[in-house]
Design a protein around this motif. Structure first.
Motif, mmCIF file in Angstrom:
data_model
loop_
_atom_site.group_PDB
_atom_site.id
_atom_site.type_symbol
_atom_site.label_atom_id
_atom_site.label_comp_id
_atom_site.label_asym_id
_atom_site.label_seq_id
_atom_site.Cartn_x
_atom_site.Cartn_y
_atom_site.Cartn_z
ATOM 1 N N LYS A 149 -41.287 67.486 44.288
ATOM 2 C CA LYS A 149 -40.286 66.478 44.967
ATOM 3 C C LYS A 149 -40.025 65.776 43.688
ATOM 4 O O LYS A 149 -40.515 64.944 43.000
ATOM 5 N N TRP A 150 -38.651 65.514 43.550
ATOM 6 C CA TRP A 150 -37.884 64.516 42.919
ATOM 7 C C TRP A 150 -37.385 65.262 41.540
ATOM 8 O O TRP A 150 -36.283 64.826 40.801
ATOM 9 N N SER A 151 -38.089 66.168 40.969
ATOM 10 C CA SER A 151 -37.723 66.710 39.819
ATOM 11 C C SER A 151 -36.008 67.088 39.710
ATOM 12 O O SER A 151 -35.512 66.736 38.655
ATOM 13 N N LEU A 152 -35.777 68.010 40.512
ATOM 14 C CA LEU A 152 -34.294 68.449 40.580
ATOM 15 C C LEU A 152 -33.483 67.311 40.667
ATOM 16 O O LEU A 152 -32.328 67.321 39.818
ATOM 17 N N LEU A 153 -33.851 66.331 41.336
ATOM 18 C CA LEU A 153 -32.901 65.146 41.507
ATOM 19 C C LEU A 153 -32.660 64.397 40.317
ATOM 20 O O LEU A 153 -31.825 63.933 39.732
ATOM 21 N N ILE A 154 -33.931 64.194 39.636
ATOM 22 C CA ILE A 154 -33.964 63.435 38.248
ATOM 23 C C ILE A 154 -32.943 64.433 37.280
ATOM 24 O O ILE A 154 -32.388 63.656 36.436
ATOM 25 N N LEU A 155 -33.205 65.566 37.277
ATOM 26 C CA LEU A 155 -32.369 66.590 36.145
ATOM 27 C C LEU A 155 -31.113 66.327 36.569
ATOM 28 O O LEU A 155 -30.282 66.229 35.578
ATOM 29 N N HIS A 156 -30.849 66.051 37.787
ATOM 30 C CA HIS A 156 -29.360 66.166 38.268
ATOM 31 C C HIS A 156 -28.582 64.804 37.662
ATOM 32 O O HIS A 156 -27.603 64.787 37.068
ATOM 33 N N GLN A 157 -29.430 63.723 37.738
ATOM 34 C CA GLN A 157 -29.292 62.269 37.485
ATOM 35 C C GLN A 157 -28.686 62.343 36.059
ATOM 36 O O GLN A 157 -27.843 61.798 35.231
ATOM 37 N N ILE A 158 -29.716 63.190 35.082
ATOM 38 C CA ILE A 158 -29.512 63.123 33.701
ATOM 39 C C ILE A 158 -28.361 63.880 33.292
ATOM 40 O O ILE A 158 -27.606 63.576 32.433
ATOM 41 N N LEU A 159 -28.038 65.112 34.002
ATOM 42 C CA LEU A 159 -26.951 66.101 33.786
ATOM 43 C C LEU A 159 -25.629 65.023 34.017
ATOM 44 O O LEU A 159 -24.665 65.471 33.160
ATOM 45 N N VAL A 160 -25.508 64.468 35.035
ATOM 46 C CA VAL A 160 -24.348 63.581 35.421
ATOM 47 C C VAL A 160 -24.216 62.215 34.557
ATOM 48 O O VAL A 160 -23.222 61.543 34.710
ATOM 49 N N ASP B 181 -42.357 70.184 29.962
ATOM 50 C CA ASP B 181 -41.688 71.680 29.981
ATOM 51 C C ASP B 181 -40.479 72.099 29.151
ATOM 52 O O ASP B 181 -40.034 72.944 29.540
ATOM 53 N N GLY B 182 -39.859 71.041 28.446
ATOM 54 C CA GLY B 182 -38.987 71.273 27.776
ATOM 55 C C GLY B 182 -37.624 71.257 28.387
ATOM 56 O O GLY B 182 -36.591 71.909 27.677
ATOM 57 N N LYS C 176 -32.343 74.455 27.653
ATOM 58 C CA LYS C 176 -33.041 74.779 29.008
ATOM 59 C C LYS C 176 -32.733 73.955 30.334
ATOM 60 O O LYS C 176 -32.483 74.507 31.218
ATOM 61 N N GLY C 177 -32.624 72.822 30.040
ATOM 62 C CA GLY C 177 -32.436 71.782 31.010
ATOM 63 C C GLY C 177 -31.060 71.939 31.482
ATOM 64 O O GLY C 177 -30.421 72.048 32.678
ATOM 65 N N TYR C 178 -30.067 72.170 30.661
ATOM 66 C CA TYR C 178 -28.537 72.445 30.999
ATOM 67 C C TYR C 178 -28.413 73.589 31.687
ATOM 68 O O TYR C 178 -27.585 73.806 32.541
ATOM 69 N N ASP C 179 -29.160 74.740 31.316
ATOM 70 C CA ASP C 179 -29.149 75.969 31.975
ATOM 71 C C ASP C 179 -29.223 75.964 33.460
ATOM 72 O O ASP C 179 -29.012 76.634 34.310
ATOM 73 N N LEU C 180 -29.832 74.830 34.149
ATOM 74 C CA LEU C 180 -29.784 74.477 35.480
ATOM 75 C C LEU C 180 -28.640 74.219 36.148
ATOM 76 O O LEU C 180 -28.541 73.934 37.424
ATOM 77 N N GLU C 181 -27.582 73.898 35.504
ATOM 78 C CA GLU C 181 -26.283 73.444 36.009
ATOM 79 C C GLU C 181 -25.820 74.447 37.077
ATOM 80 O O GLU C 181 -25.251 73.974 38.212
ATOM 81 N N ASP C 182 -26.025 75.734 36.671
ATOM 82 C CA ASP C 182 -25.576 76.781 37.669
ATOM 83 C C ASP C 182 -26.557 76.579 39.175
ATOM 84 O O ASP C 182 -25.993 76.814 40.208
ATOM 85 N N VAL C 183 -27.744 76.243 39.039
ATOM 86 C CA VAL C 183 -28.465 76.024 40.159
ATOM 87 C C VAL C 183 -28.217 74.884 40.917
ATOM 88 O O VAL C 183 -27.930 75.085 42.172
#
Length: 145
Positions: free
Chosen positions: A21-32, A62-63, A84-91
């Motif tokens: 819970k929250w990890s993808l949302l945290i990553l998305h906040q950093i992405l934007v 986790d890098g 590695k984190g930026y590669d989640l943009e397609d997800v």
């Protein structure tokens, strides 16, 4: 401690990294573009502060993100995505497209910047130089080759 799936499956092993819970949302906040703890926390209404700290540490281990000290007293960090984190943009984009199609209330849409019309997801084979239909895709286990 995070719940871990012990399955020989890309989906399960990926969920071991980003499925809590929250990890993808945290990553998305950093992405934007939200880089600081405060910016991330302010955007994620409802996340407990201790959980945000824990998730940021885990994502760094986790890098997927890197932490950089930008103020020493008191210590303040900014967070950025690794490759590695930026590669989640397609997800993220796939989840947004799924939401456009299936959510009762659509909160975001993916559009082409030039014309502002909706975009579609396509699979492409770089060997054949062709768009591939989903029914022509198969999952290959490299251990069974």
């Amino acid at each position: 401690m995070k719940m871990q799936y012990n399955l020989p499956c890309n989906i399960a092993q990926t969920l071991n990294i980003i499925g809590d819970k929250w990890s993808l949302l945290i990553l998305h906040q950093i992405l934007v573009g939200r880089e600081t703890y405060k910016e991330i926390h302010d955007e994620l209404t409802g996340i407990p502060t201790n959980l945000l700290s824990e998730r940021l540490k885990s994502l760094e281990i986790d890098g997927l993100i890197k932490r950089e000290l930008y103020q020493s007293h008191p210590p303040r960090n900014k967070y950025t995505l690794t490759k590695k984190g930026y590669d989640l943009e397609d997800v993220f984009n796939s989840i947004i497209l799924w939401g456009e199609k299936h959510l009762d209330t659509c909160y975001k849409k993916l559009v082409h910047k030039n014309c502002n019309h909706s975009i579609e997801h396509r699979y492409y084979c770089s060997n054949c130089n062709k768009v591939v239909k989903i029914e022509d895709i198969s999952v290959l286990d490299p251990n069974e080759q």
